[in-house]
Write a protein that holds these residues in place. Structure first.
Motif, PDB file in Angstrom:
ATOM      1  N   PHE A  49       2.833  -1.053   3.097  1.00  0.00           N
ATOM      2  CA  PHE A  49       2.642  -2.489   2.868  1.00  0.00           C
ATOM      3  C   PHE A  49       1.193  -2.758   2.454  1.00  0.00           C
ATOM      4  O   PHE A  49       0.927  -3.460   1.480  1.00  0.00           O
ATOM      5  N   HIS A  50       0.257  -2.147   3.170  1.00  0.00           N
ATOM      6  CA  HIS A  50      -1.173  -2.305   2.910  1.00  0.00           C
ATOM      7  C   HIS A  50      -1.518  -1.792   1.507  1.00  0.00           C
ATOM      8  O   HIS A  50      -2.220  -2.471   0.747  1.00  0.00           O
ATOM      9  N   ARG A  51      -1.020  -0.607   1.154  1.00  0.00           N
ATOM     10  CA  ARG A  51      -1.274  -0.035  -0.175  1.00  0.00           C
ATOM     11  C   ARG A  51      -0.768  -0.957  -1.282  1.00  0.00           C
ATOM     12  O   ARG A  51      -1.454  -1.179  -2.288  1.00  0.00           O
ATOM     13  N   ALA A  52       0.417  -1.491  -1.090  1.00  0.00           N
ATOM     14  CA  ALA A  52       0.987  -2.383  -2.102  1.00  0.00           C
ATOM     15  C   ALA A  52       0.157  -3.657  -2.248  1.00  0.00           C
ATOM     16  O   ALA A  52      -0.071  -4.128  -3.359  1.00  0.00           O
ATOM     17  N   LEU A  53      -0.310  -4.193  -1.137  1.00  0.00           N
ATOM     18  CA  LEU A  53      -1.156  -5.396  -1.189  1.00  0.00           C
ATOM     19  C   LEU A  53      -2.477  -5.100  -1.894  1.00  0.00           C
ATOM     20  O   LEU A  53      -2.967  -5.925  -2.673  1.00  0.00           O
ATOM     21  N   ILE A  54      -3.032  -3.926  -1.641  1.00  0.00           N
ATOM     22  CA  ILE A  54      -4.283  -3.544  -2.299  1.00  0.00           C
ATOM     23  C   ILE A  54      -4.068  -3.449  -3.808  1.00  0.00           C
ATOM     24  O   ILE A  54      -4.859  -3.981  -4.593  1.00  0.00           O
ATOM     25  N   ARG A  55      -2.991  -2.795  -4.215  1.00  0.00           N
ATOM     26  CA  ARG A  55      -2.704  -2.673  -5.655  1.00  0.00           C
ATOM     27  C   ARG A  55      -2.532  -4.040  -6.314  1.00  0.00           C
ATOM     28  O   ARG A  55      -2.980  -4.264  -7.433  1.00  0.00           O
ATOM     29  N   ALA A  56      -1.870  -4.937  -5.622  1.00  0.00           N
ATOM     30  CA  ALA A  56      -1.676  -6.282  -6.167  1.00  0.00           C
ATOM     31  C   ALA A  56      -3.008  -7.004  -6.293  1.00  0.00           C
ATOM     32  O   ALA A  56      -3.247  -7.713  -7.281  1.00  0.00           O
ATOM     33  N   GLU A  57      -3.864  -6.832  -5.313  1.00  0.00           N
ATOM     34  CA  GLU A  57      -5.170  -7.511  -5.337  1.00  0.00           C
ATOM     35  C   GLU A  57      -6.066  -6.923  -6.419  1.00  0.00           C
ATOM     36  O   GLU A  57      -6.797  -7.648  -7.085  1.00  0.00           O
ATOM     37  N   ILE A  58      -6.010  -5.618  -6.607  1.00  0.00           N
ATOM     38  CA  ILE A  58      -6.819  -4.967  -7.645  1.00  0.00           C
ATOM     39  C   ILE A  58      -6.326  -5.395  -9.024  1.00  0.00           C
ATOM     40  O   ILE A  58      -7.121  -5.703  -9.907  1.00  0.00           O
ATOM     41  N   GLY A  59      -5.016  -5.431  -9.188  1.00  0.00           N
ATOM     42  CA  GLY A  59      -4.436  -5.870 -10.458  1.00  0.00           C
ATOM     43  C   GLY A  59      -4.973  -5.098 -11.638  1.00  0.00           C
ATOM     44  O   GLY A  59      -5.032  -3.871 -11.626  1.00  0.00           O
ATOM     45  N   ASP A  60      -5.398  -5.817 -12.647  1.00  0.00           N
ATOM     46  CA  ASP A  60      -5.903  -5.216 -13.880  1.00  0.00           C
ATOM     47  C   ASP A  60      -7.423  -5.231 -13.947  1.00  0.00           C
ATOM     48  O   ASP A  60      -7.989  -5.113 -15.041  1.00  0.00           O
ATOM     49  N   LEU A 105       2.227 -13.981  -0.231  1.00  0.00           N
ATOM     50  CA  LEU A 105       3.162 -14.640  -1.162  1.00  0.00           C
ATOM     51  C   LEU A 105       2.684 -14.516  -2.611  1.00  0.00           C
ATOM     52  O   LEU A 105       3.488 -14.288  -3.524  1.00  0.00           O
ATOM     53  N   MET A 106       1.384 -14.644  -2.822  1.00  0.00           N
ATOM     54  CA  MET A 106       0.828 -14.486  -4.169  1.00  0.00           C
ATOM     55  C   MET A 106       1.022 -13.046  -4.657  1.00  0.00           C
ATOM     56  O   MET A 106       1.372 -12.818  -5.818  1.00  0.00           O
ATOM     57  N   ALA A 107       0.817 -12.079  -3.759  1.00  0.00           N
ATOM     58  CA  ALA A 107       0.980 -10.667  -4.118  1.00  0.00           C
ATOM     59  C   ALA A 107       2.443 -10.369  -4.458  1.00  0.00           C
ATOM     60  O   ALA A 107       2.720  -9.555  -5.350  1.00  0.00           O
ATOM     61  N   LEU A 108       3.365 -11.004  -3.742  1.00  0.00           N
ATOM     62  CA  LEU A 108       4.795 -10.832  -4.040  1.00  0.00           C
ATOM     63  C   LEU A 108       5.109 -11.259  -5.477  1.00  0.00           C
ATOM     64  O   LEU A 108       5.952 -10.655  -6.141  1.00  0.00           O
ATOM     65  N   GLN A 109       4.423 -12.282  -5.946  1.00  0.00           N
ATOM     66  CA  GLN A 109       4.641 -12.776  -7.311  1.00  0.00           C
ATOM     67  C   GLN A 109       4.052 -11.834  -8.359  1.00  0.00           C
ATOM     68  O   GLN A 109       4.582 -11.724  -9.459  1.00  0.00           O
ATOM     69  N   LYS A 110       2.953 -11.146  -7.999  1.00  0.00           N
ATOM     70  CA  LYS A 110       2.242 -10.308  -8.966  1.00  0.00           C
ATOM     71  C   LYS A 110       2.763  -8.883  -9.051  1.00  0.00           C
ATOM     72  O   LYS A 110       2.720  -8.280 -10.111  1.00  0.00           O
ATOM     73  N   VAL A 112       5.038  -4.851  -3.810  1.00  0.00           N
ATOM     74  CA  VAL A 112       4.804  -5.599  -2.570  1.00  0.00           C
ATOM     75  C   VAL A 112       6.140  -6.029  -1.966  1.00  0.00           C
ATOM     76  O   VAL A 112       6.335  -5.959  -0.750  1.00  0.00           O
ATOM     77  N   GLY A 113       7.060  -6.442  -2.801  1.00  0.00           N
ATOM     78  CA  GLY A 113       8.386  -6.820  -2.321  1.00  0.00           C
ATOM     79  C   GLY A 113       9.111  -5.647  -1.682  1.00  0.00           C
ATOM     80  O   GLY A 113       9.731  -5.786  -0.623  1.00  0.00           O
ATOM     81  N   LEU A 114       9.016  -4.487  -2.316  1.00  0.00           N
ATOM     82  CA  LEU A 114       9.652  -3.291  -1.761  1.00  0.00           C
ATOM     83  C   LEU A 114       9.025  -2.898  -0.430  1.00  0.00           C
ATOM     84  O   LEU A 114       9.731  -2.591   0.540  1.00  0.00           O
ATOM     85  N   GLY A 150      10.055  -5.217   2.284  1.00  0.00           N
ATOM     86  CA  GLY A 150      11.414  -4.898   2.728  1.00  0.00           C
ATOM     87  C   GLY A 150      11.438  -3.701   3.669  1.00  0.00           C
ATOM     88  O   GLY A 150      12.139  -3.720   4.689  1.00  0.00           O
ATOM     89  N   VAL A 151      10.674  -2.671   3.357  1.00  0.00           N
ATOM     90  CA  VAL A 151      10.602  -1.491   4.223  1.00  0.00           C
ATOM     91  C   VAL A 151      10.021  -1.874   5.581  1.00  0.00           C
ATOM     92  O   VAL A 151      10.525  -1.443   6.631  1.00  0.00           O
ATOM     93  N   LEU A 152       8.985  -2.697   5.567  1.00  0.00           N
ATOM     94  CA  LEU A 152       8.383  -3.127   6.833  1.00  0.00           C
ATOM     95  C   LEU A 152       9.373  -3.955   7.646  1.00  0.00           C
ATOM     96  O   LEU A 152       9.521  -3.739   8.860  1.00  0.00           O
ATOM     97  N   ARG A 153      10.063  -4.881   7.010  1.00  0.00           N
ATOM     98  CA  ARG A 153      11.070  -5.687   7.728  1.00  0.00           C
ATOM     99  C   ARG A 153      12.159  -4.798   8.336  1.00  0.00           C
ATOM    100  O   ARG A 153      12.576  -5.000   9.470  1.00  0.00           O
ATOM    101  N   LYS A 154      12.617  -3.817   7.577  1.00  0.00           N
ATOM    102  CA  LYS A 154      13.651  -2.908   8.061  1.00  0.00           C
ATOM    103  C   LYS A 154      13.136  -2.089   9.251  1.00  0.00           C
ATOM    104  O   LYS A 154      13.855  -1.906  10.237  1.00  0.00           O
ATOM    105  N   THR A 155      11.911  -1.616   9.165  1.00  0.00           N
ATOM    106  CA  THR A 155      11.311  -0.845  10.255  1.00  0.00           C
ATOM    107  C   THR A 155      11.171  -1.709  11.499  1.00  0.00           C
ATOM    108  O   THR A 155      11.480  -1.266  12.615  1.00  0.00           O
ATOM    109  N   LEU A 156      10.732  -2.952  11.318  1.00  0.00           N
ATOM    110  CA  LEU A 156      10.586  -3.862  12.462  1.00  0.00           C
ATOM    111  C   LEU A 156      11.937  -4.143  13.109  1.00  0.00           C
ATOM    112  O   LEU A 156      12.056  -4.168  14.337  1.00  0.00           O
ATOM    113  N   ALA A 157      12.967  -4.342  12.296  1.00  0.00           N
ATOM    114  CA  ALA A 157      14.313  -4.602  12.828  1.00  0.00           C
ATOM    115  C   ALA A 157      14.821  -3.389  13.605  1.00  0.00           C
ATOM    116  O   ALA A 157      15.420  -3.530  14.678  1.00  0.00           O
ATOM    117  N   LYS A 158      14.578  -2.204  13.070  1.00  0.00           N
ATOM    118  CA  LYS A 158      15.001  -0.970  13.727  1.00  0.00           C
ATOM    119  C   LYS A 158      14.288  -0.792  15.070  1.00  0.00           C
ATOM    120  O   LYS A 158      14.917  -0.412  16.061  1.00  0.00           O
TER     121      LYS A 158
END
Length: 133
Positions: free
Chosen positions: A20-31, A106-111, A115-117, A120-128
């Motif tokens: 989740f953290h890696r995906a957020l970092i990639r979204a923030e770095i962007g282009d 939410l902004m990262a989810l749009q970019k 981040v969405g994936l 989802g993995v984090l939500r599934k892990t938390l539910a488990k």
């Protein structure tokens, strides 16, 4: 639940949080061409205020990994507390979510679809984790 089982569950949570953290970092770095170099990225993550909103997430991952390494993951109560703290980043778990984190997430989810994936993995892990308590 044994101590090894609790440590394994904590490690699973840590791995989901890291993705989740890696995906957020990639979204923030962007282009941003200034952040193409891994060393520049590292220094930006440490000192650039643009990444400060992720500090709570970074701190949680560090605390979980340290507790696993030191054999300090307690029983179900400690794991439940970590679960709730992680769930708060997604606005779940009964804790008040950090408004700035939620907005930036939410902004990262749009970019960035990743981040969405990762969310989802984090939500599934938390539910488990919750159903095994």
């Amino acid at each position: 639940m044994g101590e090894n089982d609790a440590a394994a569950r904590a490690a699973e949570l840590s791995n989901a949080l890291k993705g989740f953290h890696r995906a957020l970092i990639r979204a923030e770095i962007g282009d941003d061409p200034k952040l193409r170099n891994p060393y520049t990225q590292l220094f930006a993550l440490i000192g650039d205020p643009r990444f400060a909103w992720m500090s709570g997430l970074s701190d949680l991952i560090t605390r979980i990994d340290h507790a696993i390494a030191e054999g300090e993951i307690g029983g179900p109560g400690a794991l439940a507390a970590l679960h709730d703290e992680a769930a708060a980043f997604l606005g779940e778990g009964g804790r008040e979510a950090d408004a700035q984190f939620r907005l930036r997430h939410l902004m990262a989810l749009q970019k960035e679809p990743e981040v969405g994936l990762a969310t989802g993995v984090l939500r599934k892990t938390l539910a488990k984790l919750r159903e095994k308590e």
